[in-house]
Write an enzyme that holds these catalytic residues in place. Sequence first.
Site, PDB file in Angstrom:
ATOM      1  N   CYS A 268       0.688  -1.229   0.026  1.00 35.06           N
ATOM      2  CA  CYS A 268       0.272   0.071   0.092  1.00 35.06           C
ATOM      3  C   CYS A 268       0.931   1.249  -0.102  1.00 35.06           C
ATOM      4  CB  CYS A 268      -0.960   0.117   1.244  1.00 35.06           C
ATOM      5  SG  CYS A 268      -2.192  -1.392   1.087  1.00 35.06           S
TER       6      CYS A 268
ATOM      7  N   HIS B 124      -4.242   6.994   0.969  1.00 35.26           N
ATOM      8  CA  HIS B 124      -4.227   5.429   0.441  1.00 35.26           C
ATOM      9  C   HIS B 124      -5.837   5.104   1.158  1.00 35.26           C
ATOM     10  CE1 HIS B 124      -3.904   1.474   0.100  1.00 35.26           C
ATOM     11  NE2 HIS B 124      -3.968   0.927   1.201  1.00 35.26           N
TER      12      HIS B 124
ATOM     13  N   ASN C  87      -9.982  -1.058  -1.907  1.00 35.26           N
ATOM     14  CA  ASN C  87      -8.511  -0.914  -1.723  1.00 35.26           C
ATOM     15  C   ASN C  87      -7.794  -1.537  -3.082  1.00 35.26           C
ATOM     16  OD1 ASN C  87      -5.990  -0.781  -1.085  1.00 35.26           O
ATOM     17  ND2 ASN C  87      -6.287  -1.772   1.010  1.00 35.26           N
TER      18      ASN C  87
END
Length: 334
Positions: free
Chosen positions: A114, A260, A290
């Site tokens: 990430c 993020h 995500n």
Amino acid sequence: MLKSRISGAGMFVPPKVVKNTDLEKLMETSDEWIQQRSGIQERRWAEPGMTTSGMGLEASKAALNDAGKKPDDIDAIIFATLSPDMNFPGSGVLLQKNLCPQKMVPALDVRNQCSGFLYSLSIADAWIRTGMYKCVLVVGSEIHSNGLDISTEGRDVSVLFGDGAGAVVVEPTSDVNAGFLAHNLHSEGEHAERLCILRPSSSDFPRLTKGDMKIDRTFFAQMDGKFVFKNAVTRMCEVIHEACKDAGVKPQDIDFVIAHQANMRINQMVLQQLEIPQDKTLNTIQKYGNTTAATIPIGITEAKRQGLLKKGQLVAMVGFGSGFTWGANLMRWS
Ligand code: ACO
């Protein structure tokens, strides 16, 4: 001192939309649970024929177009992904093959989940500031859907992830007041197993047994959700403070945050703790889930297209994920 800036951004998401109600048919879950806990309403899933590098290619073409550049203008490629087309080589070389086959530019893959895109931006900036390269293409692309445990047993992870790609072009700027101001990056490997995929693993002897491959839970992502959540909020706040200190500004001076997209509640808490108004960010998790290394360049592209990024604004990018690894980049938008 040479500085660098983002001169163009682009994205690609697969056309197939998977709504929370579609997942209700595949596992014991509910639209209400998913929205309440994460903010996600739908995500995109790739279909056979699509690849991580191929999606990165589409995002790259859009980013180059936005920057007014051609593929042969690129001096280097940085490709962030945890879902490469092949175990090796990385997806960067496949992008080079398809984007600029005549120009054998360097291609670097970054395996930082990430925070991969944030780490990659810091490398692009460093390359440009030292005068090594003038036009760096930074890509984040992921196909998660075909590696998820789409069952009730895997629901805590599988409802969160989606597929997508984003890219930016990083170039020098002569404007001393523009471009990157700070990069602050961290890792804490002690928590590697709180969010990971264990197999196939080079620590197994043999790594795979011919004809005896039992696909158990070690082949799927496992996550200690609550632990990751708490660490994400703490570390993202800390690292923004750190980046602001290095740049000689305060968190309250930040005009726009590109965070993020792991969980909308994480981002809301981070902004709240930093006393940054919630309208100074753009969350895309509702639409895409995500997408790991792709969330930040997708966020940049959507914010840019919506006219939310304006010249002179202090922009913070921040992320946290598996490793643990995390980071923040501060820049003056130009
Ligand atoms: N649908 C319905 N129920 C579910 C689901 C689901 N999809 N998943 C879990 N549940 C159940 C659990 O089994 C549990 O049931 P129980 O109380 O009977 O045991 C209950 O819901 C609550 O589960 P929790 O894990 O306590 O839920 P929580 O509020 O912590 O939310 C979540 C879970 C959304 C995963 C959250 O913890 C989170 O977002 N964590 C951080 C994720 C993150 O930041 N990841 C990092 C980036 S990813 C990367 O780096 C690759």
